[in-house]
Design a protein around this motif. Structure first.
Motif, PDB file in Angstrom:
ATOM      1  N   ASP A  73     -19.997   7.373  27.469  1.00 13.90           N
ATOM      2  CA  ASP A  73     -18.868   6.743  26.786  1.00 13.90           C
ATOM      3  C   ASP A  73     -17.556   7.100  27.478  1.00 13.90           C
ATOM      4  O   ASP A  73     -17.322   8.261  27.823  1.00 13.90           O
ATOM      5  CB  ASP A  73     -18.805   7.193  25.316  1.00 13.90           C
ATOM      6  CG  ASP A  73     -19.988   6.688  24.511  1.00 13.90           C
ATOM      7  OD1 ASP A  73     -20.485   5.594  24.845  1.00 13.90           O
ATOM      8  OD2 ASP A  73     -20.403   7.385  23.576  1.00 13.90           O
ATOM      9  N   THR A 114     -13.986   5.236  20.197  1.00 18.76           N
ATOM     10  CA  THR A 114     -13.811   4.224  19.167  1.00 18.76           C
ATOM     11  C   THR A 114     -13.965   4.866  17.795  1.00 18.76           C
ATOM     12  O   THR A 114     -14.471   5.982  17.672  1.00 18.76           O
ATOM     13  CB  THR A 114     -14.829   3.089  19.329  1.00 18.76           C
ATOM     14  OG1 THR A 114     -16.150   3.642  19.242  1.00 18.76           O
ATOM     15  CG2 THR A 114     -14.657   2.398  20.676  1.00 18.76           C
ATOM     16  N   ARG A 141     -14.596   5.635  26.067  1.00 20.13           N
ATOM     17  CA  ARG A 141     -13.603   5.343  25.058  1.00 20.13           C
ATOM     18  C   ARG A 141     -14.015   5.982  23.748  1.00 20.13           C
ATOM     19  O   ARG A 141     -15.202   6.056  23.430  1.00 20.13           O
ATOM     20  CB  ARG A 141     -13.471   3.831  24.836  1.00 20.13           C
ATOM     21  CG  ARG A 141     -12.719   3.095  25.912  1.00 20.13           C
ATOM     22  CD  ARG A 141     -12.776   1.589  25.687  1.00 20.13           C
ATOM     23  NE  ARG A 141     -12.388   1.235  24.331  1.00 20.13           N
ATOM     24  CZ  ARG A 141     -13.066   0.374  23.594  1.00 20.13           C
ATOM     25  NH1 ARG A 141     -14.190  -0.178  24.031  1.00 20.13           N
ATOM     26  NH2 ARG A 141     -12.645   0.079  22.381  1.00 20.13           N
TER      27      ARG A 141
END
Length: 335
Positions: A2, A6, A4
């Motif tokens: 990952d 979120t 980012r």
């Protein structure tokens, strides 16, 4: 892997409906989202006072609507050959007081009517820093490029912000029994204040807003600030000034806003209106060809059907565009 961070966003309940009447107020980020709403033909009035950044100026503007205030010449001042209002953005400034007042009071009258019947008021707070005239301790919504030494700059306290928001919410709920309030915090970084001072300012706004949301029913929060600062979290999502979100960032926030704040039926209508908008941007090389004439006919039928299904949509300009002769259909027109 990952790259980012979120986070989940709770869908707005009740969700905004396409037929709802919306009033947006606050910073330039309110104008970005407001422009998207208007382009998709939601019934949105945006910043009747023009762009306002600090919560006290925003709430004072709302009080002026609730009071039905009519601005007079004595509310204006002249600077560099233009007449200005300390309460309004410079978009209302004019060469004569009559011209300035005409624009101000026309927007004022429209805002008074909207606030009485609005289903949603969307408030975007930009900064807890405020400017006050030294000569009379008057808070200003815009400095109009008057010399900096004419003002005190100060950081509003948490208590001041909460009190101002609390007072106007009580008045608004008394006047409009159905209205809902959606708060956002602008992701614009006010670098001129300094990084530390900007973060302190945002912290005051965030704490005040969440205090209000937890206190009142019908108050909600949409995390526009967190979407840019924590989700996108990269300077490539900012303009060259490194403080204003780029078009890509604004579009990303708009997509999340539409997904989590607008009713699913409205989201489908958004897509249909967006398709019509894109079709109106089409610039044919050979407008007289049968293919382009068929293109116009197909979209004229789509627009007529949308107007039949949703009488509140104002698509007359789009229908006229697609029903026009091919040579008149060339251009870069928007709804």
């Amino acid at each position: 892997m990952d790259f980012r961070l979120t986070f989940p966003i709770e869908p707005l309940t009740p969700a905004m409906q396409y037929q709802d009447q919306l009033l947006l107020m606050g910073s330039c980020f309110a104008e970005e989202i407001g422009a998207q709403l208007q382009q998709h033909h939601l019934n949105a009035q945006v910043n009747p006072h023009g762009i306002l950044y600090n919560p006290l100026s925003i709430t004072q503007a709302m009080h002026s609507y609730l009071d039905g205030k009519v601005y007079q010449k004595e509310d204006l001042f002249m600077h560099e050959d233009l007449w200005h209002s300390w309460d309004h953005h410079s978009r209302f400034s004019a060469l004569t007081p009559e011209a300035a007042l005409a624009g101000i009071n026309a927007a004022q009258e429209a805002a008074v009517k909207t606030l009485e019947t609005a289903d949603w008021v969307i408030i975007t707070l930009g900064s807890a820093h405020a400017y006050v005239l030294k000569e009379n301790n008057r808070l200003v919504g815009n400095c109009h490029k008057v010399a900096a030494d004419a003002f005190y700059k100060r950081l509003l306290t948490l208590e001041e912000v909460i009190t101002a928001l609390d007072n106007v919410m009580h008045r608004l709920f008394f006047r409009n029994k159905k209205v809902n309030i959606l708060f956002t915090i602008s992701p614009v970084r006010y670098a001129r204040d300094g990084v530390v001072a900007n973060n302190l300012s945002k912290a005051i706004l965030i704490q005040a807003v969440h205090h209000m949301v937890n206190k009142f029913n019908r108050l909600y929060y949409f995390p526009a600030y967190e979407l840019v600062i924590d989700d996108l979290r990269d300077y490539r999502f900012y303009k060259d000034d490194l403080v204003h979100p780029s078009a890509a960032a604004v579009n990303y926030v708009w997509e999340q806003f539409a997904k989590y704040c607008i009713h699913p039926e409205g989201q489908q209508l958004l897509k249909a209106v967006a398709d019509v908008n894109r079709a109106m941007q089409h610039r044919p090389f050979h407008p007289q060809t049968p293919g382009h004439q068929q293109f116009l006919q197909v979209y004229a039928m789509k627009v007529r059907l949308l107007m039949q299904q949703h009488p509140n949509l104002r698509l007359d300009a789009a229908l006229k565009y697609f029903e026009s002769l091919p040579e008149q259909g060339v251009g870069n027109t928007t709804l």
